[in-house]
Every structure is written in C-alpha cells, then in structure tokens.
Design an enzyme around this catalytic site. Structure first.
Site, PDB file in Angstrom:
ATOM      1  N   GLU A 196      23.193   1.032  13.172  1.00 27.27           N
ATOM      2  CA  GLU A 196      23.503   1.559  11.838  1.00 27.27           C
ATOM      3  C   GLU A 196      22.197   1.814  11.084  1.00 27.27           C
ATOM      4  O   GLU A 196      21.442   0.880  10.811  1.00 27.27           O
ATOM      5  CB  GLU A 196      24.364   0.544  11.084  1.00 27.27           C
TER       6      GLU A 196
ATOM      7  N   GLU B  30      33.887  -7.362   5.838  1.00 27.85           N
ATOM      8  CA  GLU B  30      33.821  -5.892   5.912  1.00 27.85           C
ATOM      9  C   GLU B  30      32.381  -5.568   6.274  1.00 27.85           C
ATOM     10  O   GLU B  30      31.479  -5.742   5.442  1.00 27.85           O
ATOM     11  CB  GLU B  30      34.153  -5.270   4.552  1.00 27.85           C
TER      12      GLU B  30
ATOM     13  N   CYS C 222      29.253   2.524   4.602  1.00 26.80           N
ATOM     14  CA  CYS C 222      29.575   1.896   5.889  1.00 26.80           C
ATOM     15  C   CYS C 222      30.423   2.807   6.775  1.00 26.80           C
ATOM     16  O   CYS C 222      30.322   2.771   7.993  1.00 26.80           O
ATOM     17  CB  CYS C 222      30.308   0.595   5.643  1.00 26.80           C
TER      18      CYS C 222
ATOM     19  N   LYS D 204      28.805 -13.231  -5.839  1.00 26.45           N
ATOM     20  CA  LYS D 204      27.344 -13.058  -5.733  1.00 26.45           C
ATOM     21  C   LYS D 204      27.082 -11.601  -5.361  1.00 26.45           C
ATOM     22  O   LYS D 204      27.297 -11.185  -4.224  1.00 26.45           O
ATOM     23  CB  LYS D 204      26.748 -13.974  -4.658  1.00 26.45           C
TER      24      LYS D 204
HETATM   25  P1  NAP Z   1      23.396  -7.332   3.636  1.00 19.77           P
HETATM   26  O1  NAP Z   1      21.939  -7.351   3.752  1.00 19.77           O
HETATM   27  O2  NAP Z   1      24.199  -7.889   4.739  1.00 19.77           O
HETATM   28  O3  NAP Z   1      23.723  -8.084   2.261  1.00 19.77           O
HETATM   29  C1  NAP Z   1      25.030  -8.181   1.768  1.00 19.77           C
HETATM   30  C2  NAP Z   1      25.121  -9.338   0.809  1.00 19.77           C
HETATM   31  O4  NAP Z   1      24.866 -10.549   1.522  1.00 19.77           O
HETATM   32  C3  NAP Z   1      24.091  -9.291  -0.325  1.00 19.77           C
HETATM   33  O5  NAP Z   1      24.681  -9.792  -1.501  1.00 19.77           O
HETATM   34  C4  NAP Z   1      23.015 -10.234   0.177  1.00 19.77           C
HETATM   35  O6  NAP Z   1      22.233 -10.814  -0.838  1.00 19.77           O
HETATM   36  C5  NAP Z   1      23.874 -11.297   0.842  1.00 19.77           C
HETATM   37  N1  NAP Z   1      23.151 -12.134   1.808  1.00 19.77           N
HETATM   38  C6  NAP Z   1      22.019 -11.839   2.498  1.00 19.77           C
HETATM   39  N2  NAP Z   1      21.663 -12.894   3.272  1.00 19.77           N
HETATM   40  C7  NAP Z   1      22.589 -13.862   3.068  1.00 19.77           C
HETATM   41  C8  NAP Z   1      22.766 -15.192   3.576  1.00 19.77           C
HETATM   42  N3  NAP Z   1      21.912 -15.736   4.436  1.00 19.77           N
HETATM   43  N4  NAP Z   1      23.830 -15.901   3.143  1.00 19.77           N
HETATM   44  C9  NAP Z   1      24.708 -15.371   2.254  1.00 19.77           C
HETATM   45  N5  NAP Z   1      24.583 -14.134   1.729  1.00 19.77           N
HETATM   46  C10 NAP Z   1      23.548 -13.381   2.138  1.00 19.77           C
HETATM   47  O7  NAP Z   1      23.971  -5.860   3.389  1.00 19.77           O
HETATM   48  P2  NAP Z   1      23.433  -4.774   2.390  1.00 19.77           P
HETATM   49  O8  NAP Z   1      22.124  -4.305   2.931  1.00 19.77           O
HETATM   50  O9  NAP Z   1      23.521  -5.278   0.991  1.00 19.77           O
HETATM   51  O10 NAP Z   1      24.545  -3.630   2.533  1.00 19.77           O
HETATM   52  C11 NAP Z   1      24.557  -2.707   3.552  1.00 19.77           C
HETATM   53  C12 NAP Z   1      25.497  -3.139   4.659  1.00 19.77           C
HETATM   54  O11 NAP Z   1      26.801  -3.342   4.146  1.00 19.77           O
HETATM   55  C13 NAP Z   1      25.653  -2.096   5.736  1.00 19.77           C
HETATM   56  O12 NAP Z   1      25.620  -2.725   6.985  1.00 19.77           O
HETATM   57  C14 NAP Z   1      27.039  -1.513   5.481  1.00 19.77           C
HETATM   58  O13 NAP Z   1      27.657  -0.955   6.597  1.00 19.77           O
HETATM   59  C15 NAP Z   1      27.767  -2.704   4.975  1.00 19.77           C
HETATM   60  N6  NAP Z   1      28.924  -2.284   4.188  1.00 19.77           N
HETATM   61  C16 NAP Z   1      30.174  -2.443   4.720  1.00 19.77           C
HETATM   62  C17 NAP Z   1      31.295  -2.018   4.001  1.00 19.77           C
HETATM   63  C18 NAP Z   1      32.684  -2.161   4.560  1.00 19.77           C
HETATM   64  O14 NAP Z   1      33.633  -2.075   3.788  1.00 19.77           O
HETATM   65  N7  NAP Z   1      32.860  -2.365   5.848  1.00 19.77           N
HETATM   66  C19 NAP Z   1      31.132  -1.447   2.733  1.00 19.77           C
HETATM   67  C20 NAP Z   1      29.847  -1.303   2.237  1.00 19.77           C
HETATM   68  C21 NAP Z   1      28.749  -1.739   2.971  1.00 19.77           C
HETATM   69  P3  NAP Z   1      20.801 -10.190  -1.271  1.00 19.77           P
HETATM   70  O15 NAP Z   1      21.101  -8.838  -1.788  1.00 19.77           O
HETATM   71  O16 NAP Z   1      20.337 -11.113  -2.317  1.00 19.77           O
HETATM   72  O17 NAP Z   1      19.966 -10.161  -0.023  1.00 19.77           O
END
Ligand code: NAP
Length: 508
Positions: A394, A259, A293, A185
């Site tokens: 963050e 992650e 991240c 997804k």
């Molecule tokens: P996010 O809001 O946590 O969303 C990540 C994924 O989770 C998206 O596909 C999102 O879908 C889905 N999601 C949201 N709510 C959910 C739920 N209730 N149940 C299941 N899935 C759900 O993160 P983001 O804003 O896309 O990305 C930014 C974040 O990712 C930052 O915090 C960054 O640090 C982190 N990140 C970490 C790494 C690492 O390797 N550590 C790498 C890259 C990014 P939708 O898009 O449809 O809402």
C-alpha cells in the site's frame, strides 16, 4: 474560505470539558499544503487516558444513558446530526487545513455523509431488535427464553489521518446509538476536528459519554488498547499497526474491530464504456492524492485496450490541477506530511528499479502559493507485474499501476493475489458478467461501473488482512452490542425438571 476560530491551542476533551494534559506539553499540527503551523495540541499521557476511561466508565454507569429508550436515543442522534450541520463551516475548515483534503470534497461530501450517518443510525435504532423472544421447545422443557442486546461498555477508537472526522463518526455514531461511551485517540497529524466533534456532541449527551485524548500512538494509543476498563476497541489505520492493536487488546480480551489497508484491484473488461471507466478509474485512485484505504490502485486492462486506455488516462491526468485545497478550483491537494511524501517517492523509485515505466507524473512538485507544502504529481506506471512491490504494498499516495491481462481467469487470480481484500471494481456494459466477476473477487465491497461509493446504510470493511468486522449500516450496531440470553423456567415441579435426574439419582 476562512473561519474566525481559535486554532492555536487545543487541550484534551474529558468528561464534557477541556482539560490540560498531565504532561503540560503540546505537539504541533501542520497544514500539509503550506507547511505552516495551524495549532498546538495537548500531548496526552497514560495518566490522561486513565482519566478519560474513568470518566467514560462513570458515564456508562449512568443508567439514564445506558438504558435510554430507542426513541429518545434516536432524538439524541438527530440532535448530533443537527450539531454537525450547525458547525459545518468550522469543521470543514479545520479538516482542510489539517488533512489537506480539498474543500470541495469535504464540504460537499464528508460533512453531509457524517450528518446523514447519525440520521441513518437513528432510524436503524428505532427498528433494532434490543429484545428478541425465542420459541419454547419441548426440550429441555417449557421455558421462556429471550435475547437481549446490550451495550458493551467503554469503547476506545483509534483513528487515522486521511479522513479523520468522517472515520471518527463511523465509530462514534454506532457506539452512542447502542448506549456505549467512548474515548477516541485521533491521529497526531489531524486531531483538530475530532476534538471539535467531541465538543459539539457533548452539548447533547451527558458528560463522559464522549472523550478525546490526543497524543502519540505509543503514549496514548497503547494505554488505551490495554486499559482493563476498555471493553471494545475499534481501530482504523495501517495493517501493521492493526496487528499490534490486536496483540495489545488480547491481554484483556477486548472485542476488536479493525479497518486496515488495501491494494484494491480495478478491472476493466473489454466491453467497458471507456468514456466513464477512464475518469472513474482516475477518481478511484487520485481522490485525496490516493490516501484512501479503498483506492483502486491496481488497474487491470485487457491487452486489446491497453494502449488506448493508457493514452486516455495520461491525457485526463494532465487536466488535474494540484493546488491549495482551500481553493474551489483545486482537484488534488498535498499528501499529509514530508515523511509521507518521501515514502511515496521512494515507492516510485522502487517501481522504476523493478522495471516498471512511469508514463506521467513521478515527481514532487512546487505549487505557487503553497511553497512549503507536500505535493506529488499524479503518477501512472505501466509495464507493471502483479508481484512487484508497487503492485503489492500500500503506497497511500497518488500512484496508479496499470497491469495487462489477456484472460478473465488470469485477471481474477491476479486481483485476489494480495494480502488485502478491502475493495474491488469492475467496468463492463454486461451486468451479468459483472456479477460473475464480483462473486469471485475477495473484497468487502465491489463497485460495478463506479468507485468510492460508500453508503451509510451498507457495511464497509475488509476481507483477509484488510480487517475484521464492518462499519456503517445495520451491521455496525451489532459490533457495539453484546448478547445476553435470559432463561426462565416454566416447570414448577422439581422432579419434572429435566436437570433433576442428571444429578440426583435418589428420587422421592
Ligand atoms: P497508522 O500509522 O496505522 O495510524 C493509525 C492510528 O494508530 C493513529 O492514530 C496512530 O497514532 C495510531 N497508532 C500508531 N502506533 C500505535 C500503537 N503502537 N498503538 C496504538 N495506536 C497507534 O495509519 P495512518 O498512517 O494514520 O493511516 C493510514 C492507514 O490507514 C492506511 O494503511 C489506510 O489504508 C488505513 N485506512 C483504512 C481505512 C479502512 O476503513 N479500512 C480507512 C482509512 C485508512 P499517531 O498518529 O499518533 O501515530
């Protein structure tokens, strides 16, 4: 650059073919550099998730896939690498227009790293200890024992919008290398390249091995994280949603890797070579508008160097060109969405209210030719205390916080004083000093005189609330296998069996 591709409507990708969603609805994908519609994508449902998981489950039952010999599997991984290079132009274009990442970065880094990851894991697969003999100890008696490493089954991947196709491959490559099947997804802002990847990978793997269900976190992500036939979930995203995934996955006790977020400390020592450390620190925080991240968002500067460093950073920052990410001359593109722009601006406001000082940037900016886009000036704060909101949370935008220190013990303590532990860095000419600092930093990766140097043969992941488990490297293969211990007794006589006397007191 432009590619003549149909980007208007993308269905789901299930069992090797394009499928409409059961909702028959779509959602919009917007170019963050212009605010224009670039595609409509199927809005998946719980029913679609079930269909994809059933397809992945049936594909896993196919022993020709699950039990494929390592040398044949390596060939499949090389073929996927070849597919990525063959379709590079289209993948890069779709990634730029949906994620806002620059063409320069995506075409010269991401796409090559992706292709190389499949090749690197192909080599590791050939050496992987799928079967391991154990010695035969005298107790509890002669026996032949070995350990098999087997695929887990149907894996689910939930991915973020910042580097969508690269991060998707961090999950697809080890899952397929170990004989699993996968349902992905992607983030709703950026589903296009994951769909395209599934299409091109499915040309070299059996139907159902890779599936993509697009749609929201609640309507697609949650059913995936709770589906009883999904045995492993790999999530990349915010720490907040990561906690939720862990709770959802607990219901069926899924193998879970996370992650998550970061607030990485970047430490300048007094002897650092500033001619590299200053541009390096800006690269560490402003690449992709700070939406990475592992960005080095907290720069710790010794008192003695503070004014000189700040002056140098501001001067260098003024040379960075914001613009359309499709143009080669653009250094920094937009942030992903209007909502993200507003979030970043509200953090900047909060920093000012807490008493920090903006020395450059701090505002949204209109870029000629990209009037509908979401751009923020690269921003540097000084007079920051490590316990301020802008130093602890963050922001995920182009915002650097500069924090002064006087003693090395003090800076290590501040560097580790965060809930996160993803990355860290130190700049110095003294390698021994650097190793000493690196040992004390609680982070999954420490860069010395460098930043963002992720390698396909090295593990990546977080300490503390930055995650659980590691991606890339040999260790990522372990995360997609489970261990089976097989024991064969070599004691033919019943009464000589060690266990016999444990239960039976009457002996013949
Ligand atoms: P996010 O809001 O946590 O969303 C990540 C994924 O989770 C998206 O596909 C999102 O879908 C889905 N999601 C949201 N709510 C959910 C739920 N209730 N149940 C299941 N899935 C759900 O993160 P983001 O804003 O896309 O990305 C930014 C974040 O990712 C930052 O915090 C960054 O640090 C982190 N990140 C970490 C790494 C690492 O390797 N550590 C790498 C890259 C990014 P939708 O898009 O449809 O809402």
């Amino acid at each position: 650059m432009s590619v003549d591709v149909e980007v208007k409507t993308f269905p789901l990708f299930i069992n090797g073919k394009w499928e409409s969603s059961s909702s028959r609805e779509t959602f919009d994908v917007i170019n963050p550099a212009t605010g224009e519609l670039v595609a409509k994508v199927a809005k998946g449902t719980k029913e679609d998730v079930d269909k994809a998981v059933q397809a992945a489950s049936a594909a896993f039952e196919n022993t020709a896939w699950r039990e494929m010999k390592p040398k044949d599997r390596a060939k499949v991984l090389y073929a996927i690498s070849h597919q990525i290079i063959t379709h590079a132009e289209e993948l890069v274009y779709l990634e730029v227009i949906s994620s806002g990442g620059t063409l320069r970065r995506i075409s010269s880094n991401d796409i090559l790293q992706m292709a190389d990851l499949f090749q690197t894991l192909a080599k590791f697969t050939l050496e992987y200890p799928f079967s391991e003999n154990l010695p035969s100890p005298p107790f509890p008696g002669p026996a032949h024992n070995f350990i098999w490493r087997e695929p887990i089954g149907v894996c689910a991947a939930i991915t973020p919008w910042n580097m969508p196709m690269l991060i998707a491959t961090w999950k697809i490559a080890p899952a397929l290398a170990m004989g699993n099947t996968i349902v992905i997804k992607p983030a709703s802002f950026t589903p296009l390249t994951t769909l395209k990847l599934a299409e091109i990978i499915s040309e070299v793997v059996p139907p159902g091995v890779i599936n993509v269900v697009t749609g929201s976190g609640t309507e697609v992500g949650e059913p995936l994280a709770t589906h009883p036939k999904v045995e492993k979930i790999a999530f990349t995203g915010s720490t907040e949603i990561g906690r939720k995934i862990m709770t959802l996955a607990a219901g069926t006790v899924k193998n879970t890797t996370l992650e998550l977020g970061g607030k990485s400390p970047n430490i300048l020592l007094e002897d650092a070579d500033l001619s590299i450390a200053l541009p390096g620190s800006l690269f560490g925080v402003f690449l992709h508008s700070g939406q990475l991240c592992e960005s080095g968002t907290r720069l710790f500067v010794p008192d003695k160097l503070h004014d000189q460093v700040v002056e140098g950073l501001v001067k260098l920052t003024s040379t960075l060109k914001l613009g359309n990410p499709l143009l080669e001359g653009t250094d920094i593109g937009p942030v992903i969405s209007k909502q993200q722009r507003d979030t970043v601006l509200s953090y900047i406001e909060a920093g000012i209210e807490e008493g920090a000082t903006v020395v450059c940037g701090g505002k949204e900016v209109a870029v000629p030719g990209c009037e509908g886009g979401y751009f923020i000036e690269p921003t540097i704060f000084i007079n920051v205390k490590n316990d301020m909101k802008i130093a602890q949370e963050e922001i995920f935008g182009p915002v650097l916080t500069v924090i002064r220190y006087s003693e090395i013990e003090e800076v290590i303590e501040m560097a580790n004083d965060t809930i996160y532990g993803l990355a860290a860095g130190v700049w110095t000419k003294d390698v021994n000093k650097a190793y000493d600092v690196a040992r004390k930093l609680r982070a999954g990766v420490v860069w010395i005189n460098d930043w963002h140097m992720l390698r396909n043969d090295a593990p990546f992941g977080g300490y503390k609330q930055s995650g659980i488990g590691r991606e890339m490297g040999k260790h990522s293969l372990d995360a997609y296998t489970q261990l089976k211990h097989v024991h064969t007794s070599m004691v033919p006589e019943l009464h000589k069996r060690n266990w016999y006397q444990l239960l039976f007191s009457e002996t013949e």
